[in-house]
Enzyme design. Sequence first.
Site, PDB file in Angstrom:
ATOM      1  NE  ARG A   5     -16.338  12.709  25.046  1.00  0.00           N
ATOM      2  CZ  ARG A   5     -16.326  13.903  25.292  1.00  0.00           C
ATOM      3  NH1 ARG A   5     -17.001  14.609  26.113  1.00  0.00           N
ATOM      4  NH2 ARG A   5     -15.526  14.741  24.596  1.00  0.00           N
ATOM      5  CD  GLU A  65     -14.676  10.656  -4.833  1.00  0.00           C
ATOM      6  OE1 GLU A  65     -13.432  10.557  -4.669  1.00  0.00           O
ATOM      7  OE2 GLU A  65     -15.348  10.546  -5.966  1.00  0.00           O
ATOM      8  CD  GLU A  72      -8.192   7.004  -4.827  1.00  0.00           C
ATOM      9  OE1 GLU A  72      -7.985   7.971  -3.996  1.00  0.00           O
ATOM     10  OE2 GLU A  72      -8.461   6.738  -5.772  1.00  0.00           O
ATOM     11  CD  GLU A  81       8.260  -0.394  -3.375  1.00  0.00           C
ATOM     12  OE1 GLU A  81       7.921  -1.526  -3.819  1.00  0.00           O
ATOM     13  OE2 GLU A  81       9.184  -0.109  -2.795  1.00  0.00           O
ATOM     14  CE1 TYR A  82       0.364  -0.768 -11.103  1.00  0.00           C
ATOM     15  CE2 TYR A  82       1.942  -2.625 -11.450  1.00  0.00           C
ATOM     16  CZ  TYR A  82       0.635  -2.156 -11.568  1.00  0.00           C
ATOM     17  OH  TYR A  82      -0.163  -2.279 -12.719  1.00  0.00           O
ATOM     18  CG  HIS A  83       0.714  -5.570  -5.453  1.00  0.00           C
ATOM     19  ND1 HIS A  83      -0.456  -6.521  -5.844  1.00  0.00           N
ATOM     20  CD2 HIS A  83       1.592  -6.504  -5.210  1.00  0.00           C
ATOM     21  CE1 HIS A  83      -0.254  -7.793  -5.566  1.00  0.00           C
ATOM     22  NE2 HIS A  83       1.340  -7.785  -5.047  1.00  0.00           N
ATOM     23  CE  LYS A  90      -4.115   3.259  -4.633  1.00  0.00           C
ATOM     24  NZ  LYS A  90      -3.155   4.399  -4.721  1.00  0.00           N
TER      25      LYS A  90
END
Length: 235
Positions: A5, A65, A72, A81-83, A90
């Site tokens: 809807r 924004e 993000e 984890e960090y990549h 990002k």
Amino acid sequence: MKPTRFIDSVNCAVQGIIYTVRTQKHMRWHFLAALVLLLAALLFRVTPVEFMLLSLSVSFVLFAELLNTAVETAVDMITPEYHPLAKIAKDVAAGAVLVASFGAAVLGYLVLAKYIFPLYREGLSVVGTSSEMGTIVSVLLVVIVVIILKAVTGKGTPLHGGVPSGHAAVAFAIATSITLNTQEPLISLLCYLLAIMVSHSRLLLRIHTLREVIFGAMVGTALAAGVSTLFHFVG
């Protein structure tokens, strides 16, 4: 499940906006800036075309924004984890917000400058024009006061750390003196922008806290304005 809807789709969209405002500090600042900008437009009674341009710029910043938050969140869901690629995604999304904010700031300046600058000039004329001697005395007085305050608090050295930030105090004292010397709003705006950049560097280097920087800016501005007013009335 995907909403079927229209009202459910609207509710989901509103929930997304509320989530972004609740979790993203920058979004809250954007909303506050939008509120101030729209109130200024109402106060100065801008033309319909100018109001349309301001509204579009505000909407574009908020839109950027929201997309940044979506990117993000999606990236964190895929790889918590960090990549390197996650960082790039990002950073690019944050860059979009920065570009939108810069464009909105330029547009806001072009629209509101003709309303705000005359009032700003009148305010500067009340304080008076700073003399060459007044400028020199202001900067020297700020340096002396900063050293005394650091000696009293027992924190930091004249050039590193402590209360208040000496760099912020001197930067804002110089910006205030130039503002009073020129009586030009645009030059004043650029000088204070440089003073803010100098102060921000002390935060990035972790030499001062935000409170120390703000206190230093207040000390520098107040002393420079006070000395200029004194020289103006005595002279």
